[in-house]
Each structure stands twice: as structure tokens, then as C-alpha cells.
Design a protein around this motif. Structure first.
Motif, PDB file in Angstrom:
ATOM      1  N   VAL A   1       0.852  -1.206   0.041  1.00 28.31           N
ATOM      2  CA  VAL A   1       0.048   0.025   0.032  1.00 28.31           C
ATOM      3  C   VAL A   1       0.751   1.275   0.028  1.00 28.31           C
ATOM      4  O   VAL A   1       1.894   1.496   0.746  1.00 28.31           O
ATOM      5  CB  VAL A   1      -0.846   0.110   1.305  1.00 28.31           C
ATOM      6  CG1 VAL A   1      -0.385   0.131   2.648  1.00 28.31           C
ATOM      7  CG2 VAL A   1      -1.714   1.332   1.328  1.00 28.31           C
ATOM      8  N   ASP A   2       0.638   2.081  -0.992  1.00 20.98           N
ATOM      9  CA  ASP A   2       1.215   3.681  -1.138  1.00 20.98           C
ATOM     10  C   ASP A   2      -0.030   4.380  -1.666  1.00 20.98           C
ATOM     11  O   ASP A   2      -0.920   3.956  -2.410  1.00 20.98           O
ATOM     12  CB  ASP A   2       2.530   3.276  -1.764  1.00 20.98           C
ATOM     13  CG  ASP A   2       3.372   4.518  -1.714  1.00 20.98           C
ATOM     14  OD1 ASP A   2       4.008   4.474  -0.801  1.00 20.98           O
ATOM     15  OD2 ASP A   2       2.937   5.716  -2.447  1.00 20.98           O
ATOM     16  N   GLU A   3       0.387   5.531  -1.464  1.00 14.60           N
ATOM     17  CA  GLU A   3      -0.670   6.770  -1.807  1.00 14.60           C
ATOM     18  C   GLU A   3      -0.463   6.622  -3.277  1.00 14.60           C
ATOM     19  O   GLU A   3      -1.481   7.378  -3.900  1.00 14.60           O
ATOM     20  CB  GLU A   3      -0.588   7.855  -1.077  1.00 14.60           C
ATOM     21  CG  GLU A   3       0.574   8.739  -1.252  1.00 14.60           C
ATOM     22  CD  GLU A   3       0.695  10.097  -0.431  1.00 14.60           C
ATOM     23  OE1 GLU A   3      -0.309  10.498  -0.187  1.00 14.60           O
ATOM     24  OE2 GLU A   3       1.844  10.569  -0.294  1.00 14.60           O
ATOM     25  N   SER A   4       0.506   6.349  -3.872  1.00 14.17           N
ATOM     26  CA  SER A   4       0.805   6.792  -5.171  1.00 14.17           C
ATOM     27  C   SER A   4       0.975   5.413  -6.030  1.00 14.17           C
ATOM     28  O   SER A   4       1.457   4.172  -5.537  1.00 14.17           O
ATOM     29  CB  SER A   4       2.496   7.416  -5.444  1.00 14.17           C
ATOM     30  OG  SER A   4       2.671   7.135  -6.764  1.00 14.17           O
ATOM     31  N   TYR A   5       0.138   5.505  -7.064  1.00 19.04           N
ATOM     32  CA  TYR A   5       0.211   4.070  -7.969  1.00 19.04           C
ATOM     33  C   TYR A   5       1.471   3.887  -8.204  1.00 19.04           C
ATOM     34  O   TYR A   5       1.914   2.620  -8.560  1.00 19.04           O
ATOM     35  CB  TYR A   5      -0.716   4.398  -9.154  1.00 19.04           C
ATOM     36  CG  TYR A   5      -2.264   4.526  -9.126  1.00 19.04           C
ATOM     37  CD1 TYR A   5      -3.151   3.624  -8.313  1.00 19.04           C
ATOM     38  CD2 TYR A   5      -2.625   5.792  -9.607  1.00 19.04           C
ATOM     39  CE1 TYR A   5      -4.446   4.023  -8.538  1.00 19.04           C
ATOM     40  CE2 TYR A   5      -4.016   6.197  -9.451  1.00 19.04           C
ATOM     41  CZ  TYR A   5      -4.760   5.337  -8.904  1.00 19.04           C
ATOM     42  OH  TYR A   5      -6.101   5.459  -8.721  1.00 19.04           O
ATOM     43  N   PHE A   6       2.237   4.899  -8.714  1.00 17.37           N
ATOM     44  CA  PHE A   6       3.690   4.500  -9.241  1.00 17.37           C
ATOM     45  C   PHE A   6       4.632   3.995  -8.784  1.00 17.37           C
ATOM     46  O   PHE A   6       5.591   3.353  -8.931  1.00 17.37           O
ATOM     47  CB  PHE A   6       4.041   5.858 -10.146  1.00 17.37           C
ATOM     48  CG  PHE A   6       3.315   6.295 -11.054  1.00 17.37           C
ATOM     49  CD1 PHE A   6       3.456   6.011 -12.228  1.00 17.37           C
ATOM     50  CD2 PHE A   6       2.400   7.325 -11.060  1.00 17.37           C
ATOM     51  CE1 PHE A   6       2.670   6.413 -13.395  1.00 17.37           C
ATOM     52  CE2 PHE A   6       1.486   7.742 -11.974  1.00 17.37           C
ATOM     53  CZ  PHE A   6       1.609   7.267 -13.202  1.00 17.37           C
TER      54      PHE A   6
END
Length: 872
Positions: free
Chosen positions: A663-668
Motif C-alpha cells: 500500500v502506498d498513496e501513489s500508484y507509481f
């Protein structure tokens, strides 16, 4: 017409064969291309098109071409027209005309020769069914049931001839109008102003008129169901055609269009040339965008949500295409050999907007990336002059020499001319040649007219020759004389194409305890020594700190100077240079400085490059430093950290990456973590990557990252997964990634047949917009796979595909496979031996570092502050 995905294909195809002499751009014997000679000019083109049912992939049309003889005796007119169904041809009085047609050239004979200055109109009645290029249908089917029904054109470079008869050469400019009838409920967009719109129960007819002469490759047609919005920008209507259901993403993608428009108008000193500006987003577009005059077509992949907006922006694409309204549309190249006058300008002007909007660091970082793209092509594929008329197809020129390579020539010119003069030159160039066609010499003359200085040397070495200086710099400071000795060597190999000596001014920054100073040196010899008055011992010496010179640089400074530069240099590019060089030291203090830069530098680009530098240092010290940076604030920094962690075959790297993938706030960031995790070869990687394949994301970046990770993992369990995702019916960006993965996993002999069949199955699919990019990806995958059993499939494409760009790719692929097949086993063995040796060296180095650290006395750390530079 930027296209980062095609750039990626080219890197995948040719990156493995990148060493030794520069490869030739054109095959031996390739004939030079010249401007097409015509006895007339085209003054107006009127199209009247009827689409009864979009699902039929066909239409009927009338094409009325008005000409004016510019020589006596003009009687035969050769139209470019590929596989159209010609029904009749008449003159302006309704009289039938004789013609010859070989499904490529349509040669019409007038009833009598035209005297110079006389007009005539040729009316061609025709129909068109399933063209292989130029006009594309997007239709739902059982595999893609949710595709929106749409039709869109892509004429550059010479593809509009596939859907209407035309004189398809860029130096010929005419006014145009497009009358198009479509089923009720659909919008139809073309260039210029909407003169009328008439509806009945079954159909709607749109009449578009464009009253400024433009090249016919810029004629546009877009049909689909769109939500149309409009805003006013200082009296210029800005219109947006957004696919139904994607309206919420408009703000993220296009909110700065008016700001970009104002910036260009102010800087160019020339008003926007047309009555309105429209941007339409279409599904499965073949490129990133296309600057059709007054009506830019963009890929719908630029539409993005709030999460993607964290580290993805549409402004580079929007600015690139909008700048073409001046550079490319208002003034247009005379021949395709001059392509840099379009694409070099647009590739430079969109970072110029970033400089205005976001600051110099963002601008400079974009230029750094442009330099890297250009130099990669130069070193891995071929070297060529920026301007050359020796090519097989115009598509050959749409490369990193024309785009980022051209942009860098303009960047250097801007620095040498000075800011005020630079923009005056652009104004003169635009004003003098508005609505006309240009060559490089016209731009050179504009500079000379403004400055009064001859520019032959600059254009000779940077435009009509090839390459760039490869500098090696050494320094020493004389305490007694207070003099800095700087020796600059040019190490590039000179040839008929590449100058042995580049003549170029370079800024040198020097910082001492007394302050900072800047010197300008003029490099004009193969080896040259400069003596600079520096009264105190230099704390920092910077070679081209502002990144104004296209070059490679080998400047190995002492570690303490590099650490000082990394912490104190004003220019972000100078700090990046320090980080890159510091990594070569590989000491604990270098690692500590790089880690601090990742966590504290004020610009994310420096943070990313410091992480990249750490990733080049073997051993647990750099690995532990990177693992401590996975929670960096900026998403691009976390992405860079993830990429760097992928350089370590170590479970600690995998443990650091797994939370980023989860999980990270950025897709990239999740995408980068997935690819990097595969590179670690961790036992935990396969399960995590398989799980990541279930995640939806913007542009499917997480799935594509996971497939890239499976390819890097090199685990045959990934082969069935990759085969599954290559299937027709899967999202095309995921198919591309899956095909790339199969190319890398092709070494498994027991799966060789299955992999080959999965890749070549793409060539059997109906060719339409849905298969355009997968088709290219399949060719690239066969190259990466490297086995000669692919050659028969590629030969069929190379010999019989009706599209030049695919024939060209297939030929290159065949050549690359032939070149690499004999070296493959040897290279793989060498790589395995090298990796084994590196692992052994890392173990020894870690032991030595621990011993040195435990034995070394600790010294207090000195504090320092940034200084504003003083210019001398």
C-alpha cells in the motif's frame, strides 16, 4: 507528437546491443529525399463524408481539391491515395476526367493543360473501407464489450492518404473544410470553426471550415460521444471533448491550458494564430498527442484521477501540443528532414512552461532527462545529424534525435544568445515565416538578423553534424599563486560526422570561504588548460553547474568537495552531478551524504538521483541507507528509492519493498516496488507479484509493474501468468507489459513454443486501434526473446505489411536477432560470472568497511550554510 510508450519499445529492442562503434542511421544505399516538385499549388480541399453506420468501418466521400497552376502546361495531377475505392472524377464543370490508379498513386489528367495562374477544382467521388492507417475505428466486440464507439484520424506523417485523396507533402498548404454526416447522438470534430450543425431523426451533419492555409497531414476528424465544455481565455474559446463518463478527470488534466496559452503568447510575442483551440481525448490513440491545427487530439490516457495527480501531470503533453500551433502549424517544415523545427521546439518549449510555472529545478530536471533519452539512442541505436535527408521513411525521423536532441540545441542557443535576445529571435522567426514553410537555414537567418553575428559554426557542429563533447576535466589549485588550473580534454572519437573538437562556452563555478564566483571559459581545442584567479582554497568547483551544455562529463573531485557540492550547490543539477560522482567513492561517508540528500534535499529530483546513486554502491551500507528512505515524503522520491532497492539481490531489499507494494498513496510507487521486488530474486516475490496483478490502477501501472517484476524474477512460474495477460481482450497496456515479460522469459526451452505462439498470435488479430501498440510490442518481444525461430514471422511483416512503420520495425528486428543470436549464450555466461564475482566482492568490501569503521576515530561534524553565488 510525443510518445513515451514507443520510446520504451525502442529501448527494449535495442538496449542490449549498445556498445562499440555508432551504428548507421540509414541502411547503405538509402537514397536522399528531396522536396516534391509540383507544377501547381493546392488552394483549398473540401471533404464531404457520410458515415451511415460506424460499425461498418466504412464511409463514402467527395473530395474537391482546388489547384492553381504555377507553371504553364500543368495537366496531370498525382494524388496520394492508398486502397480507396474510386467511383468517378470530374472537373469543376462536372466533366468526367481520365485517371490511372494503382491503389497508391491516383493520377488525374485534365481535359487540357492549365496556363500559369489558372484555377481548377478536381472532384473525386470515392469510398473507404477499413483503412489500415490514417483513420481508426474503436468498436466494442465480445473481447472488449465496453469500448466506446469512436473514429479518429492520425495523419502525421503521411497517413491521411489512407482516407482521402491528397497531395500528401508537408510543404504544400491549403485551406480546408470538412462536412461530415454521422448517426444521431455522435459528435464530429475537425479543424477550424463549426459553420453549421444540422440534425434529423437519423443523422447529424457537421460543417467545419478552416480558413488558414495548413499542411494536409494536419487535417483531423474525430467522431464519438463526448461531453463538450468550453472556457474563455482572454477572448480565445478553449474547448474540451471528453469521453462520456470521464468528465471528473477534466480538471486534473486541463486546468492549466489557459495559463499555458498566455505564457506562449507573451513569450513568442505573436498572438494565438487561430479562432479557437480544441483538445479531444480519444481511446486507444496511437501516440501521446497530435497537433492537428486548432484541434489537438490526445490520448485518453492523459485523463487521470486525484491519486494519479500526486506524481503525474498532463501539462507537459498539453504544452507540447499547444506550442505546435505556432511551431509546426503556423510555420511548417518544408521537408521531413527538418523535423527538429517542429519536435525539437515543442520538446523544449513545454519545459520552458514548467520553468515559468514550477521553477528552474523542474525545468532543468526535464532537460537532464531529455539529454539522457537522446544520448541513450545515440549510444544504443545510431548516431545521426539532427538534420538529414537520407532516410527510408519519414517515420524514421520521429526519434530522440529530433525530439530531445533537437530541444537541447535550442537550450544551448538560449544560453549563448541570452534571455531577451532568445525570445526576440523566436518572435522574428514566427513573424517572418507565418503561414509558410521553413528550413533550418530560415531559423539560422532569424538569429543572425537579430544578433548581427554569424551562426555558421554553431549550426555546422550541432545541427548538420552529430554527437556531443565527451569531457574529461582535472583540476589543481596553486596555493602560492592563488590560481586554479583546470584542464579540459575532449575524448569523443572524431569522424566525418562527429567533430573532433566542439567549440562551446562553459560556465565554471568556484566557491571558497570568501564566497562564490563564476567564470566563463571558451573551449575550442581538443585539450585546453585554463588558469582561473582563485585566492582561497576551493571548497567547490562546478563545471557547467546550470546544465547549459550537452555533454558527458568525467570530473573526479575529492570526496570532501563532492560532499560540500551535494549539500551547498545552488543549482539542483550541480547537486545531482555531485551525487552521481560521489557514488563512485562508495565510502561510508559518501553513503551517509547521499542518504542525507535523499531525505533532506529541497528538490525531489536530487532526492531521486541520490537514491539512484546509492543503488549503484554494492554492499549492506548503501542497502541499509536506502531501506531507511522508503518513507520519504515525495512520491517520486519513494519511487526512486524503490527502483534503487531493486539493484540488490538481498532479502533485506525485498523486506523494504514489500510494504511499498502492499500500500502506498501513489500508484507509481507500488508499480516501481513491484518491478524492483522481482529484481531482488526474493523467495517472497512471486506470491506478492501474483497478488499485485489483481490491483486496478491508473494506466494499469501496478499490473504492468508486476509483470515487469515477474520478468525480472526470471521464474518460469511467471510464464503462464504472462501468457494469460497477453490475450486479446485484456487491457492493451497490460498486454504490452505481458508481451515484454514473455520476451525476457523466452530462454526457457520447454516453454519456447508456447511463448512464441502467444507472441505471434498478436499478428493474427484484426488490425485496429486496439492492436496497434500490442503489435509493436510483439515485435519487440521477439527481439528480446532473441531466438531465430521468430524470423519467418518477422519476414512476413517486413515484406508484406502495408504500413511502413511496421515493415521498418520488422526489418530492424530481424537484423538485431541475427546480430545477437551468436552472442547470447556467451553474454549470459559472462553476466552470471560477473554477478557471482560482484557478490563475492561485496562480501569482502562489507567486512573491510566494518573493520575500518570500528578502527577510525570519530570527528565532530562541522555545520555549514548555503551561500548565494557572486558573479565575477
Amino acid at each position: 507528437m510525443p510518445d513515451d510508450i514507443t520510446d520504451a519499445f525502442d529501448r527494449m529492442e535495442f538496449g542490449a546491443y549498445s556498445h562499440g562503434e555508432h551504428k548507421p542511421f540509414a541502411a547503405p544505399g538509402t537514397a536522399p529525399q528531396w522536396t516534391r516538385k509540383l507544377p501547381f499549388k493546392v488552394t483549398h480541399v473540401k471533404l464531404n463524408l457520410t458515415f451511415k453506420r460506424l460499425e461498418d468501418r466504412s464511409f463514402s466521400g467527395l473530395c474537391a481539391t482546388s489547384i492553381k497552376a504555377i507553371k504553364d502546361g500543368a495537366q496531370r495531377i498525382a494524388f496520394d491515395a492508398i486502397k480507396l475505392q474510386i467511383e468517378s472524377i470530374q472537373d469543376s464543370k462536372g466533366r468526367d476526367l481520365d485517371y490511372d490508379y494503382d491503389e497508391d498513386k491516383l493520377t488525374v489528367t485534365l481535359l487540357k493543360a492549365l496556363p500559369r495562374g489558372l484555377d481548377e477544382t478536381i472532384v473525386i467521388k470515392y469510398s473507404c473501407t477499413s483503412p489500415v492507417a490514417g483513420l481508426y475505428w474503436v468498436l466494442p466486440n465480445k473481447h472488449y464489450p465496453n469500448e466506446p464507439v469512436s473514429v479518429w484520424s492520425q495523419g502525421q506523417d503521411e497517413d491521411n492518404r489512407y482516407w482521402f485523396p491528397c497531395i500528401d507533402t508537408p510543404h504544400l498548404k491549403a485551406t480546408t473544410e470538412v462536412i461530415v454526416t454521422v448517426p444521431t447522438g455522435y459528435e464530429a470534430l475537425s479543424n477550424g470553426e463549426l459553420v453549421s450543425k444540422k440534425e434529423d431523426a437519423k443523422s447529424t451533419t457537421f460543417h467545419w471550415l478552416f480558413e488558414v492555409p495548413h499542411s494536409l497531414y494536419l487535417v483531423s476528424l474525430v467522431i464519438g460521444k463526448y461531453t463538450i465544455t468550453e472556457e474563455d481565455c482572454d477572448g480565445i474559446p478553449l474547448r474540451y471533448y471528453i469521453p462520456t463518463g470521464r468528465e471528473a478527470d477534466t480538471e486534473h488534466s486541463f486546468s492549466k491550458t489557459c495559463k499555458i496559452m498566455r505564457f506562449f503568447i507573451d513569450k513568442f510575442g505573436v498572438p494565438y494564430p487561430y479562432k479557437a483551440y480544441t483538445q479531444s481525448c480519444v481511446t486507444n490513440f496511437t501516440f501521446g498527442g497530435m497537433e492537428n491545427t486548432s484541434a489537438t487530439t490526445l490520448t485518453d490516457l492523459t485523463l487521470h484521477d486525484a491519486r494519479a495527480h500526486l506524481d503525474f501531470k498532463s501539462e507537459p503533453l498539453v504544452a507540447h501540443e499547444l506550442s505546435h500551433m505556432w511551431f509546426g502549424d503556423l510555420i511548417t517544415l518544408k521537408t521531413w528532414s527538418q523535423l527538429w523545427l517542429h519536435e525539437g521546439f515543442a520538446t523544449y518549449l513545454d519545459p520552458c512552461f514548467a520553468e515559468f510555472d514550477e521553477g528552474r529545478d523542474e525545468f532543468s530536471y526535464r532537460l537532464l532527462e531529455n539529454a539522457e533519452r537522446y544520448m541513450q539512442e545515440d549510444s544504443t541505436r545510431y548516431r545521426r545529424p539532427i538534420v538529414t535527408n537520407v532516410y527510408e521513411f519519414p517515420t524514421n525521423l520521429f526519434d530522440s534525435h529530433s525530439y530531445p536532441g533537437g530541444s537541447w540545441r535550442l537550450h544551448m542557443l538560449r544560453h549563448q544568445l541570452g534571455e531577451e535576445v532568445w525570445w526576440k529571435v523566436l518572435q522574428r522567426y514566427l513573424t517572418k515565416h507565418a503561414k509558410g514553410v521553413v528550413e533550418t537555414v530560415d531559423f539560422q537567418r532569424a538569429i543572425e538578423e537579430i544578433t548581427g553575428d554569424p551562426m555558421d559554426q554553431f549550426f555546422d557542429q550541432w545541427i548538420f553534424k552529430a554527437g556531443y563533447p565527451e569531457f574529461k576535466v582535472t583540476q589543481s589549485w596553486n596555493t602560492k599563486r592563488g590560481m586554479l588550473k583546470l584542464t579540459v580534454k575532449q575524448q569523443q572519437k572524431g569522424s566525418q560526422m562527429t567533430p573532433e573538437v566542439f567549440v562551446v562556452p562553459v560556465d565554471i563555478g568556484v566557491t571558497t570561504k570568501g564566497g562564490s564566483m563564476t567564470f566563463e571559459i571558451f573551449v575550442e581545442q581538443r585539450e585546453q588548460t585554463f588558469y582561473l584567479p582563485v585566492p582561497d582554497k576551493p571548497l567547490m568547483i562546478e563545471f557547467d553547474p546550470g546544465l547549459w551544455v550537452l555533454k558527458t562529463l568525467d570530473f573526479d573531485l575529492p570526496e570532501d568537495m563532492l560532499c560540500y557540492q551535494l549539500q551547498h550547490a545552488k543549482e539542483a543539477m550541480s547537486r545531482i552531478q555531485a551525487a552521481t560522482t560521489l557514488a563512485k567513492k562508495g565510502t561510508p561517508s559518501a553513503i551517509k551524504a547521499l542518504k542525507e540528500a535523499v531525505l533532506t534535499d529541497p528538490f525531489w529530483g536530487v532526492q531521486v538521483r541520490a537514491a539512484k546513486a546509492l543503488g549503484t554502491i554494492p554492499g549492506e551500507g548503501a542497502l541499509e541507507a536506502l531501506a531507511a528512505c522508503t518513507k520519504a515524503k515525495h512520491p517520486k522520491t519513494r519511487r526512486g528509492v524503490a527502483v534503487a532497492l531493486g539493484n540488490y539481490r538481498d532479502e533485506r531489499a525485498a523486506e523494504a519493498l514489500l510494504p511499498l507494494l502492499e500500500v502506498d498513496e501513489s500508484y507509481f510507487v507500488e508499480s516501481a516496488a513491484a518491478t524492483a521486488l522481482g529484481k531482488t530474486k526474493s523467495e517472497k516475490a512471486f506470491a506478492a507479484l501474483k497478488k499485485a496483478l489483481s490491483k486496478d490502477s491508473f494506466r494499469d501501472v501496478i499490473r504492468t509493474g508486476a509483470l515487469a517484476g515477474l520478468a525480472e524474477l526470471d521464474d518460469e512460474r511467471g510464464i503462464p501468468l504472462a501468457i494469460e495477460w497477453t490475450a486479446y481482450g485484456k487491457p492493451y497496456l497490460v498486454r504490452i507489459a505481458a508481451l515484454a515479460a514473455l520476451g525476457k522469459l523466452g530462454k526457457y526451452r520447454e516453454h519456447r513454443k508456447d511463448i512464441l505462439e502467444s507472441i505471434v498470435a498478436v499478428f493474427k488479430e484484426p488490425f485496429d486501434a486496439l492492436s496497434y501498440r500490442p503489435y509493436i510490442a510483439a515485435i519487440s518481444a521477439l527481439v528480446a526473446r532473441g531466438h531465430p525461430d521468430a524470423i519467418p514471422y518477422l519476414q512476413r511483416i517486413a515484406s508484406s505489411d502495408p504500413r511502413s512503420r511496421f515493415r521498418q520495425r520488422a526489418r530492424r528486428a530481424i537484423k538485431t536477432i541475427h546480430t545477437g543470436k551468436d552472442k547470447g549464450d556467451e553474454l549470459r555466461k559472462l553476466r552470471d560470472d560477473l554477478e557471482k564475482l560482484q557478490r563475492e566482492n561485496v562480501t569482502l568490501r562489507d567486512r573491510l568497511t566494518k573493520l575500518e569503521t570500528s578502527a577510525a576515530p570519530q570527528k565532530p561534524r562541522k555545520s555549514s550554510t548555503r551561500r548565494k553565488p557572486k558573479t565575477k
